[in-house]
Design a protein around this motif. Structure first.
Motif, mmCIF file in Angstrom:
data_model
loop_
_atom_site.group_PDB
_atom_site.id
_atom_site.type_symbol
_atom_site.label_atom_id
_atom_site.label_comp_id
_atom_site.label_asym_id
_atom_site.label_seq_id
_atom_site.Cartn_x
_atom_site.Cartn_y
_atom_site.Cartn_z
ATOM 1 N N TYR A 1 36.595 -27.364 101.800
ATOM 2 C CA TYR A 1 38.024 -27.206 102.027
ATOM 3 C C TYR A 1 38.729 -28.572 101.926
ATOM 4 O O TYR A 1 38.320 -29.535 102.602
ATOM 5 C CB TYR A 1 38.199 -26.592 103.416
ATOM 6 N N LYS B 1 42.957 -16.689 109.063
ATOM 7 C CA LYS B 1 42.784 -15.894 107.857
ATOM 8 C C LYS B 1 42.551 -14.424 108.205
ATOM 9 O O LYS B 1 43.498 -13.703 108.401
ATOM 10 C CB LYS B 1 41.651 -16.501 107.002
ATOM 11 N N TRP C 1 45.466 -17.756 103.308
ATOM 12 C CA TRP C 1 45.085 -16.496 102.650
ATOM 13 C C TRP C 1 44.537 -15.554 103.712
ATOM 14 O O TRP C 1 44.553 -15.890 104.891
ATOM 15 C CB TRP C 1 44.054 -16.773 101.542
HETATM 16 C C1 PLP Z 1 42.435 -22.264 105.824
HETATM 17 C C2 PLP Z 1 41.076 -22.847 105.962
HETATM 18 C C3 PLP Z 1 40.770 -23.707 107.017
HETATM 19 C C4 PLP Z 1 41.830 -24.241 107.959
HETATM 20 O O1 PLP Z 1 42.448 -23.278 108.720
HETATM 21 P P1 PLP Z 1 43.909 -23.558 109.359
HETATM 22 O O2 PLP Z 1 43.965 -22.569 110.470
HETATM 23 O O3 PLP Z 1 44.885 -23.290 108.262
HETATM 24 O O4 PLP Z 1 43.920 -24.960 109.830
HETATM 25 C C5 PLP Z 1 39.469 -24.159 107.131
HETATM 26 N N1 PLP Z 1 38.518 -23.789 106.258
HETATM 27 C C6 PLP Z 1 38.777 -22.957 105.227
HETATM 28 C C7 PLP Z 1 37.679 -22.587 104.299
HETATM 29 C C8 PLP Z 1 40.069 -22.473 105.042
HETATM 30 O O5 PLP Z 1 40.328 -21.701 103.991
#
Ligand code: PLP
Length: 383
Positions: free
Chosen positions: A107, A203, A334
């Motif tokens: 990420y 997510k 997403w």
């Molecule tokens: C979105 C995401 C994060 C971070 O999450 P947030 O709540 O937006 O800080 C971490 N790892 C992955 C793989 C992500 O897609």
């Protein structure tokens, strides 16, 4: 008593015994005790009792307990975002002079955070996500942590997590997994031997693009002590209102994941047959690097995948194509109910590696036929 006092100290009565199907929202910074001594004895309590709202009210602890139960964890700490979860793992596990291994498919903001950690004397080295057991050759005397993220962000490489765990554990190094894609349920992190499993609850658990939250789950007592002792000091409290929304999200996550998997595969398979598309990077389809590990280790797929365009298609064309989409919005994050499309102009390395421009899609709960018609119209603009 004066009414001004009665405004604050309740003397009225409500009936007892209310029960409903909904977890109550418990708000509170101050937690009150029967006696001074209880307040002092309870200060260290974080799981068995309550000491201060920062460490969680029953609503937040219920969310943590449910996540731990789903993941088979010893305990799950709930934190304000997925990034907070990643930062907590680094701060709990790394000290100046330590070395960390992170796949280049990780990420993006995790990679950016490592630049910040360099200033604190932690050395972070990127590795090829497909190394598997050969990761052993990259482990040093001072390696403190190996990250895995499977599938990887954007290009979706599925890692051989059990092989990496074996290589790390043989050298006494702990392994942390970003298990966001699997929502903590499509891949069994602890069965694969991982020590720490984080998720962006933002997510699939939240599931409606209206909250930010993360979790850090640990397999055993030593992980609990290591993460917990750091977590207690960092002020990573979570709002009970958000926790309540995440609890609601959990109730429909089964249905959402099932429908998202089905719709996403329909759209991904259709894209695979289009002449402008060279490759579809979806973990459940053979074009995806590490597809064999997905087949072996996962019980399902989710809503996220990428396409690689034919070599003659330019970055500007892909950007115009994404803008032409009517049902796919441009936006980060997403796992919600709406479809999204994103280009990554700063990741020229990925376009080079895969020999074509990359577009990442998140499929939502729209009817897949409508999404396909939208994609077909936009692809038509390429000719
Ligand atoms: C979105 C995401 C994060 C971070 O999450 P947030 O709540 O937006 O800080 C971490 N790892 C992955 C793989 C992500 O897609």
């Amino acid at each position: 008593m004066h009414w001004k006092t009665r405004l604050l100290h309740m003397t009225a009565k409500v009936p007892e015994g209310f029960r409903s199907l909904v977890s109550p929202v418990h708000r509170g910074s101050t937690v009150v005790f029967d006696r001074q001594r209880d307040a002092h004895d309870n200060w260290r309590a974080d799981q068995e009792g309550y000491a201060y709202g920062l460490f969680g009210t029953p609503t937040v602890l219920e969310l943590g307990a449910r996540i731990a139960d789903l993941e088979g964890a010893r305990h799950s700490f709930v934190v304000p975002s997925g990034m907070a979860a990643i930062a907590l793992v680094y701060l709990a596990c790394c000290r100046p002079g330590d070395h960390v291994l992170l796949p280049w498919s990780a990420y993006g903001p995790n990679v950016e955070l490592t630049r910040f950690l360099t200033d604190f004397g932690v050395e972070i080295e990127q590795y090829d996500p497909m190394l598997g057991e050969d990761l052993a050759s990259r482990i040093r005397e001072n390696t403190a942590l190996v990250w895995v993220e499977s599938p990887g962000s954007i290009t979706m490489e599925v890692q051989d997590v059990p092989a990496i765990v074996k290589a790390a554990h043989e050298r006494g190094v702990q392994v942390a997994l970003d298990n966001t894609y699997a929502a903590g349920v499509l891949f069994d992190a602890f069965a694969a031997g991982v020590d720490i499993s984080i998720q962006a609850l933002t997510k699939y658990v939240g599931g409606h693009s209206d909250l930010l939250m993360g979790s850090v789950s640990v397999r055993d007592d030593s992980g609990y002590e290591r993460i917990g002792s750091t977590w207690r000091l960092l002020g990573m409290g979570v709002s009970p209102d958000d926790a309540s929304r995440a609890l609601r999200g959990l109730q429909t996550m089964g249905l959402r994941l099932e429908q998202l998997e089905r719709s996403t595969l329909i759209v991904a398979r259709w894209l695979k047959d289009q002449p402008q598309i060279a490759r579809v990077l979806h973990p459940a389809l053979p074009d995806c690097v590490g597809h064999e590990f997905w087949k072996r280790d996962f019980t399902g797929s989710a809503s996220l995948f990428s396409v690689v365009f034919a070599p003659q298609v330019t970055a500007a064309q892909v950007s115009d194509l994404a803008d032409a989409l009517q049902l796919f919005d441009a936006g980060y994050s997403w796992g919600g109910v709406r479809s999204l499309a994103m280009t990554y102009p700063t990741r020229r390395d990925l376009a080079r590696r895969y020999g074509g421009e990359i577009l990442r899609l998140n499929i939502g709960l729209e009817a897949p036929d409508d999404l396909i018609a939208d994609l077909q119209a936009a692809l038509g603009t390429l000719r």
